[in-house]
Enzyme design. Structure first.
Site, PDB file in Angstrom:
ATOM      1  N   TYR A   1       0.613  -1.198  -0.300  1.00  0.00           N
ATOM      2  CA  TYR A   1      -0.093  -0.054   0.080  1.00  0.00           C
ATOM      3  C   TYR A   1       0.739   1.075  -0.339  1.00  0.00           C
ATOM      4  O   TYR A   1       1.999   1.492   0.915  1.00  0.00           O
ATOM      5  CB  TYR A   1      -0.712  -0.189   0.778  1.00  0.00           C
ATOM      6  CG  TYR A   1      -1.997  -1.236   1.869  1.00  0.00           C
ATOM      7  CD1 TYR A   1      -2.317  -2.006   0.348  1.00  0.00           C
ATOM      8  CD2 TYR A   1      -2.968  -1.019   2.581  1.00  0.00           C
ATOM      9  CE1 TYR A   1      -2.874  -3.277   1.106  1.00  0.00           C
ATOM     10  CE2 TYR A   1      -3.291  -2.285   2.803  1.00  0.00           C
ATOM     11  CZ  TYR A   1      -3.053  -3.233   1.851  1.00  0.00           C
ATOM     12  OH  TYR A   1      -4.606  -3.848   2.309  1.00  0.00           O
TER      13      TYR A   1
ATOM     14  N   LEU B   1     -22.610  -1.477  -0.022  1.00  0.00           N
ATOM     15  CA  LEU B   1     -23.661  -1.970   0.660  1.00  0.00           C
ATOM     16  C   LEU B   1     -24.016  -0.803   2.018  1.00  0.00           C
ATOM     17  O   LEU B   1     -24.625  -0.939   2.827  1.00  0.00           O
ATOM     18  CB  LEU B   1     -23.009  -3.222   2.035  1.00  0.00           C
ATOM     19  CG  LEU B   1     -23.233  -4.526   0.609  1.00  0.00           C
ATOM     20  CD1 LEU B   1     -21.843  -5.189   1.890  1.00  0.00           C
ATOM     21  CD2 LEU B   1     -24.235  -4.896   0.730  1.00  0.00           C
TER      22      LEU B   1
ATOM     23  N   GLY C   1     -18.462  -0.581  -1.256  1.00  0.00           N
ATOM     24  CA  GLY C   1     -19.460   0.822  -1.314  1.00  0.00           C
ATOM     25  C   GLY C   1     -20.468   0.652  -0.917  1.00  0.00           C
ATOM     26  O   GLY C   1     -21.402   1.338  -1.195  1.00  0.00           O
TER      27      GLY C   1
ATOM     28  N   LYS D   1     -25.356   3.372  -1.100  1.00  0.00           N
ATOM     29  CA  LYS D   1     -25.361   4.732  -1.958  1.00  0.00           C
ATOM     30  C   LYS D   1     -25.364   4.626  -3.200  1.00  0.00           C
ATOM     31  O   LYS D   1     -25.542   5.755  -4.086  1.00  0.00           O
ATOM     32  CB  LYS D   1     -24.178   5.997  -1.643  1.00  0.00           C
ATOM     33  CG  LYS D   1     -23.033   5.576  -1.807  1.00  0.00           C
ATOM     34  CD  LYS D   1     -21.858   6.279  -1.175  1.00  0.00           C
ATOM     35  CE  LYS D   1     -20.386   5.777  -1.114  1.00  0.00           C
ATOM     36  NZ  LYS D   1     -19.698   6.652  -0.800  1.00  0.00           N
TER      37      LYS D   1
END
Length: 314
Positions: free
Chosen positions: A53, A217, A215, A220
């Site tokens: 990362y 769940l 995202g 939006k």
């Protein structure tokens, strides 16, 4: 905050883990510090990252997330309040799980994290080119030396995880105390079919990633028109749009209404109740978002709530 034991390790973790894949990408160092402080203030303790990362971000080379976490540990003095989990094996600088690679990578991670030990050191993915015994012996050396407290696996098939556990037992080596799989209401089969029963049987703690299905769940994203809300996630979220996805969102809405909660909180709370799941990873890019997802740990789903979500996502 009620802590849970991770596998058979000495690690006691809160049910919500912070996903450090946003540090150095979606949020800068100053915001990262604020998020980590707020996370600890909420009573949580597990911070998950990886050496790779954020190598995918233009201008980055990898190691940025670990560096930010290390800077925060030094500035905050909160090393004794958190558990640091990082990974090895997917970064081009340290690819794979050979003993030499593991030993070099861990020292680099320790340097960036500005700490003397890593609480949970994980194989980021399986490396079939290296015999399991060689990999596990290298990890065992790190545990014996005190550089690592416990080891875990990520993205392992059930057969390989079973073989690794058997190898550790037969050779007297440290074993994988955790598994980090992709698991959420939309992505169930890959974990539940064979990994879940294995982890339950062998008492391997599960730390889920993509816990909110990129995202989706959160509720939006309900049509293709909503995909523009996130260019980074839009392509993946699109695959969830359909009859099953709408059915899951409908169930989340109903259960959320019963508990004065949000769909995201309910989706995380459902995961926290699953067999073998010790903690769920979620990320936030603002302190308000963090406080919002933190409430998932206090949403008490009933059997009827779980049954509704199970049926909708089947």
């Amino acid at each position: 905050m009620k802590l849970r034991q991770l596998g058979r390790s000495p690690l006691q973790v809160a049910p919500l883990a912070f996903g450090g894949n946003v540090f150095g990408w979606s949020v800068d160092e100053a915001r990262s510090f604020d998020l980590l402080d707020a996370f600890v203030d909420e009573g949580f303790n597990l911070i998950d990252t990886a050496d790779v990362y954020e190598a995918w971000v233009p201008g980055n080379e990898g190691g940025e997330s670990e560096t930010i976490i290390g800077n925060w540990l030094k500035a905050s003095g909160k090393r004794d309040k958190v558990l640091i989990a990082t990974k090895v094996g997917k970064w081009a600088r340290y690819p794979g799980l050979s003993p030499t690679n593991i030993k070099e990578a861990v020292d680099d991670s320790l340097r960036r994290l500005k700490t003397d030990y890593i609480d949970l050191y994980q194989s980021h993915e399986d490396d079939p080119k290296v015999p399991l015994e060689e990999t596990l012996r290298a990890f065992d050396d790190l545990v014996t030396s005190g550089k690592v407290r416990a080891i875990g696996a990520s993205n392992y098939a059930s057969t390989r995880l079973a073989d690794a556990l058997e190898t550790s037992r037969d050779k007297g080596l440290s074993r994988y105390e955790s598994l980090q799989p992709e698991y959420n209401l939309m992505d169930r089969q890959g974990f539940e079919a064979s990994l879940q029963p294995l982890c339950v049987e062998k008492n391997v703690g599960v730390i889920t990633y993509y816990s909110l299905a990129s995202g989706f769940l959160s509720g939006k994203y309900r049509s293709e028109a909503d995909l523009d809300k996130s260019k980074a996630r839009g392509g993946r979220v699109k695959s969830y749009l359909g009859e099953r996805g709408m059915r899951v969102l409908g169930a989340l809405d109903e259960v959320a209404g019963r508990h004065d909660a949000t769909p995201a909180q309910v989706a995380l709370a459902w995961l926290m109740k699953r067999p073998a799941v010790t903690a769920v990873i979620a990320s936030a890019t603002t302190v308000d978002q963090l406080h919002d997802i933190a409430r998932a740990a206090s949403v008490a789903l009933g059997e009827d709530d779980v049954a509704m979500l199970d049926a909708a996502s089947a």
